[in-house]
Design an enzyme around this catalytic site. Structure first.
Site, short mmCIF file in Angstrom:
data_model
loop_
_atom_site.label_atom_id
_atom_site.label_comp_id
_atom_site.label_asym_id
_atom_site.label_seq_id
_atom_site.Cartn_x
_atom_site.Cartn_y
_atom_site.Cartn_z
N LYS A 198 12.75 13.66 43.68
CA LYS A 198 11.41 13.76 44.27
C LYS A 198 10.37 14.20 43.22
O LYS A 198 10.71 14.45 42.08
CB LYS A 198 11.44 14.70 45.48
CG LYS A 198 12.40 14.21 46.59
CD LYS A 198 11.85 13.05 47.40
CE LYS A 198 12.87 12.24 48.16
NZ LYS A 198 13.54 12.88 49.27
C1 LIG Z 1 14.42 12.75 50.59
C2 LIG Z 1 13.90 12.59 51.97
C3 LIG Z 1 14.23 13.46 52.99
C4 LIG Z 1 15.28 14.53 52.84
O1 LIG Z 1 15.00 15.42 51.83
P1 LIG Z 1 16.16 16.42 51.35
O2 LIG Z 1 15.40 17.47 50.59
O3 LIG Z 1 17.08 15.63 50.48
O4 LIG Z 1 16.82 16.94 52.56
C5 LIG Z 1 13.63 13.32 54.23
N1 LIG Z 1 12.75 12.32 54.45
C6 LIG Z 1 12.42 11.45 53.49
C7 LIG Z 1 11.41 10.39 53.80
C8 LIG Z 1 13.00 11.53 52.23
O5 LIG Z 1 12.70 10.63 51.28
#
Ligand SMILES: *Cc1c(COP(=O)(O)O)cnc(C)c1O
Length: 409
Positions: A198
């Site tokens: 991210k």
């Molecule tokens: C990555 C992601 C999540 C989950 O995030 P985590 O921190 O890995 O639990 C939820 N929604 C979207 C749209 C994502 O891309």
């Protein structure tokens, strides 16, 4: 770039494999993690508190309006519980999202209802939200897909009209803004991800932003076993504190070791976005003639977080399908992503809810054609040129030789 590069099954030593979503980790993060380890304090402590303060200030909200957790999935889960929705209430969300969005709704004891996307923005279509409303609807869960803000004016108007809770999935949208306001501050809750791919990275990690401080106080309790508030500080140097368990909570707290990364990652979020913007603009300019659908232009008055650069690849236009493109890129030493096969393409949801992909045709179409190119600020100019060259070679219909070989290793 020599076209014969695509003949190589794996990149040469001089051209390391470009892992999709590889983060940019600076010396500050490395030093902070080391200091944290040497301090002997790895769990939730002063670095988590600082990361929360920094995030609150980045979002322009109060310090009591944020809570760090260990994933965005956890953030979504406890937000929905803290919202106090009755079991079985319906939550309307997008079919073009990561499975965690849907799973969190299910684990909160609620019922996910899908509303199709707008084919241009690929975000949930407000008209489809309104069509999906029933007497059991209690919440809307928009996802700011790829970092592009949803139409929050329309979504908040629907929420007011039907008295619905809004929980924003901001996993892609840390730096995004909509008419001068930061994403995650429109709804009752905004949920952020610091997963390794991210825009801000703590390895695993998440943050809840809440409009209502009492909701955030409850979310904190839920995220640490349901233990009363002081439990977050029970091992501090101020001495042992007794705690009470006030509800059956979860183990969702962030560690200082994670926050050690996040503090410095957040400080560089804007610089990293600027770097991604350069790559994004370069892709947009160099791919303008390719037989693919590039991301839509930015809506006036909005700021895109530039998390994913997604292209729609249509075999009938370019002579190569999405899956063959991904394999050919892999063969050229470049990792790509798929964001996302639409939710009802997955077995579990089809079986549990009786969903068929065709019921949400826009998300289905995008999910079957989309491929994401690397957009990390860790990419060097040379890496970007390599991605551009291979993408053009593989997608240009005037080079059928490459297309025909695309299935190799
Ligand atoms: C990555 C992601 C999540 C989950 O995030 P985590 O921190 O890995 O639990 C939820 N929604 C979207 C749209 C994502 O891309």
């Amino acid at each position: 770039m020599n076209i014969d590069e695509t003949d190589k099954p794996f990149a040469e030593a001089s051209e390391p494999y470009l892992v999709f979503g590889a983060p940019l980790i600076g010396e500050e993060e490395i030093a902070e993690v080391e200091t944290c380890l040497r301090s002997g304090w790895l769990g939730t402590g002063p670095r988590v508190a600082q990361f929360e303060r920094d995030f609150a200030s980045y979002k322009g909200v109060g310090e009591q309006q944020v809570a760090a957790v260990n994933s965005c999935t956890a953030a979504l889960h406890v937000s929905m519980i803290a919202a106090g929705l009755d079991p079985g209430s319906e939550v309307i969300t997008t079919p073009l999202t990561f499975c965690a969005t849907i799973n969190a709704i299910i684990h909160a004891g609620l019922t996910p209802i899908l509303a199709d996307i707008d084919p241009v923005t690929m975000n949930i279509d407000p008209a489809a939200i309104e069509d999906a409303i029933t007497p059991r609807t209690r919440a809307i869960l928009p996802v700011h897909f790829a970092g592009r803000p949803c139409d929050m004016a329309a979504i908040m108007a629907i929420a007011r009209k039907y008295d619905l809770i809004v929980i924003e999935d901001c996993a892609h949208a840390i730096e995004a803004e909509y008419h001068g306001r930061k994403m995650g501050t429109f709804g009752d809750f905004g949920c952020f991800s610091f997963y390794a791919t991210k825009n801000v990275v703590t390895g695993e990690g998440g943050m809840i932003v809440g409009r209502d401080e009492t909701h955030i106080a409850r979310a904190r309790i839920l995220a640490l076993h349901g233990m009363s508030k002081d439990a977050w500080h029970r091992y501090s140097d101020t001495g042992y504190r007794h705690y009470q368990v006030v509800e059956a909570g979860f183990k969702y707290n962030m560690m200082d070791m994670q926050a050690a990364l996040g503090i410095h990652q957040l400080a560089r979020a804007e610089a990293n976005r600027t770097q991604r913007e350069r790559i994004w603009q370069h892709y947009m300019e160099t791919f303008v003639d390719l037989p693919v659908q590039l991301p839509a232009g930015f809506e006036p008055g909005t700021r895109h977080a530039l998390h994913l650069f997604t292209m729609l690849i249509d075999e009938s236009c370019g002579g190569i399908g999405r899956n063959a493109f991904i394999e050919a890129m892999h063969g050229s030493g470049i990792g790509t992503g798929v964001h996302y096969l639409s939710v009802p393409e997955h077995t579990y949801y089809r079986e549990r809810f009786g969903w068929k992909p065709e019921q949400w045709p826009e998300a289905m179409r995008v999910g079957r054609k989309t491929a994401s190119l690397p957009l990390s600020p860790a990419l060097s100019d040379g890496d970007v040129e390599r991605i551009v060259a291979h993408t053009k070679t593989i997608l240009r219909p005037t080079l059928p030789r490459t297309v025909a070989r695309s299935g190799r290793p």
